[in-house]
Design a protein around this motif. Structure first.
Motif, PDB file in Angstrom:
ATOM      1  N   VAL A   1      30.393  38.651  41.555  1.00 11.44           N
ATOM      2  CA  VAL A   1      30.503  40.067  41.894  1.00 11.44           C
ATOM      3  C   VAL A   1      30.851  40.126  43.372  1.00 11.44           C
ATOM      4  O   VAL A   1      30.137  39.587  44.209  1.00 11.44           O
ATOM      5  CB  VAL A   1      29.187  40.820  41.609  1.00 11.44           C
ATOM      6  N   CYS A   2      31.974  40.748  43.680  1.00 12.22           N
ATOM      7  CA  CYS A   2      32.456  40.830  45.060  1.00 12.22           C
ATOM      8  C   CYS A   2      32.554  42.304  45.443  1.00 12.22           C
ATOM      9  O   CYS A   2      33.289  43.060  44.795  1.00 12.22           O
ATOM     10  CB  CYS A   2      33.811  40.132  45.171  1.00 12.22           C
ATOM     11  N   ALA A   3      31.780  42.707  46.451  1.00 14.68           N
ATOM     12  CA  ALA A   3      31.732  44.103  46.884  1.00 14.68           C
ATOM     13  C   ALA A   3      31.441  45.043  45.704  1.00 14.68           C
ATOM     14  O   ALA A   3      32.035  46.099  45.578  1.00 14.68           O
ATOM     15  CB  ALA A   3      33.014  44.506  47.593  1.00 14.68           C
ATOM     16  N   GLY A   4      30.530  44.598  44.843  1.00 11.85           N
ATOM     17  CA  GLY A   4      30.087  45.430  43.727  1.00 11.85           C
ATOM     18  C   GLY A   4      30.921  45.362  42.474  1.00 11.85           C
ATOM     19  O   GLY A   4      30.532  45.896  41.443  1.00 11.85           O
ATOM     20  N   ARG A   5      32.066  44.676  42.526  1.00  9.40           N
ATOM     21  CA  ARG A   5      32.939  44.582  41.340  1.00  9.40           C
ATOM     22  C   ARG A   5      32.787  43.230  40.681  1.00  9.40           C
ATOM     23  O   ARG A   5      32.821  42.197  41.361  1.00  9.40           O
ATOM     24  CB  ARG A   5      34.402  44.770  41.717  1.00  9.40           C
ATOM     25  N   LEU A   6      32.653  43.214  39.370  1.00  8.79           N
ATOM     26  CA  LEU A   6      32.641  41.967  38.629  1.00  8.79           C
ATOM     27  C   LEU A   6      34.070  41.431  38.620  1.00  8.79           C
ATOM     28  O   LEU A   6      34.958  42.007  37.984  1.00  8.79           O
ATOM     29  CB  LEU A   6      32.154  42.194  37.202  1.00  8.79           C
ATOM     30  N   VAL A   7      34.314  40.362  39.378  1.00 13.90           N
ATOM     31  CA  VAL A   7      35.674  39.844  39.545  1.00 13.90           C
ATOM     32  C   VAL A   7      35.909  38.544  38.790  1.00 13.90           C
ATOM     33  O   VAL A   7      37.043  38.088  38.672  1.00 13.90           O
ATOM     34  CB  VAL A   7      36.031  39.675  41.032  1.00 13.90           C
ATOM     35  N   HIS A   8      34.834  37.930  38.323  1.00 17.79           N
ATOM     36  CA  HIS A   8      34.969  36.724  37.497  1.00 17.79           C
ATOM     37  C   HIS A   8      33.815  36.678  36.513  1.00 17.79           C
ATOM     38  O   HIS A   8      32.661  36.933  36.879  1.00 17.79           O
ATOM     39  CB  HIS A   8      34.937  35.459  38.346  1.00 17.79           C
ATOM     40  N   ARG A   9      34.142  36.356  35.279  1.00 15.68           N
ATOM     41  CA  ARG A   9      33.140  36.127  34.240  1.00 15.68           C
ATOM     42  C   ARG A   9      33.649  35.008  33.363  1.00 15.68           C
ATOM     43  O   ARG A   9      34.747  35.098  32.816  1.00 15.68           O
ATOM     44  CB  ARG A   9      32.907  37.400  33.424  1.00 15.68           C
ATOM     45  N   ARG A  10      32.855  33.948  33.255  1.00 18.42           N
ATOM     46  CA  ARG A  10      33.252  32.841  32.390  1.00 18.42           C
ATOM     47  C   ARG A  10      33.043  33.269  30.942  1.00 18.42           C
ATOM     48  O   ARG A  10      32.057  33.891  30.594  1.00 18.42           O
ATOM     49  CB  ARG A  10      32.390  31.606  32.705  1.00 18.42           C
ATOM     50  N   ARG A  11      33.985  32.941  30.128  1.00 16.23           N
ATOM     51  CA  ARG A  11      33.903  33.324  28.712  1.00 16.23           C
ATOM     52  C   ARG A  11      33.262  32.273  27.891  1.00 16.23           C
ATOM     53  O   ARG A  11      33.180  31.187  28.081  1.00 16.23           O
ATOM     54  CB  ARG A  11      35.290  33.626  28.198  1.00 16.23           C
TER      55      ARG A  11
END
Length: 148
Positions: free
Chosen positions: A138-148
């Motif tokens: 989470v970068c600056a409140g945004r989920l920017v990476h999620r492993r599937r």
């Protein structure tokens, strides 16, 4: 939208004691609360909850050359996939890399900065599994990476 990121364990800083069944509430680009999941849910009962297996901790600083990739955007995304939310300025010399970092709210810093999870601080965090692999960033409140 307010989101609570919950994990098996939350570490607010490198040497901080773990919070078992902890959580970080994120509103916009800031941390609204950090603590045990039950206490955070009580404080924000209408928040969406994302549960992660593993250890949630402050996002990291990528201290070396950026990974090779076909484009600046993909180089920045590779950094985010590692749990890093900041890069050293000496490795982001091109305008294209700096623009890609800026578009993704990745900090470009001149040296190490303290990374802690505190209320009203910037919401930069990452979750790692038992092998140390990054599950989510989470970068600056945004989920920017999620492993599937």
């Amino acid at each position: 939208m307010l989101t609570i990121h919950a994990a098996d364990e939350v570490r607010t800083g490198r040497d901080a004691p773990p919070i078992e069944d902890g959580a970080v509430a994120v509103e916009g680009n800031l941390i609204a609360a950090v603590g045990p999941l039950e206490a955070v849910r009580e404080r924000f009962p209408l928040a969406r909850v994302r549960s992660w297996p593993g250890v949630l901790e402050p996002g990291r600083l990528h201290e070396g050359l950026l990974p090779d990739a076909p484009s600046p955007r993909e180089r920045i995304h590779a950094v985010l996939k590692s749990g890093a939310v900041a890069i050293l300025a000496q490795y982001a010399g091109s305008p294209e890399l700096r623009a890609a970092a800026d578009r993704n709210d990745v900090l470009v810093v001149s040296g190490p900065v303290p990374s802690v999870l505190v209320e009203s601080g910037r919401a930069d965090l990452a979750v790692f599994d038992e092998t140390g692999a990054c599950i989510a960033t989470v970068c600056a409140g945004r989920l920017v990476h999620r492993r599937r």
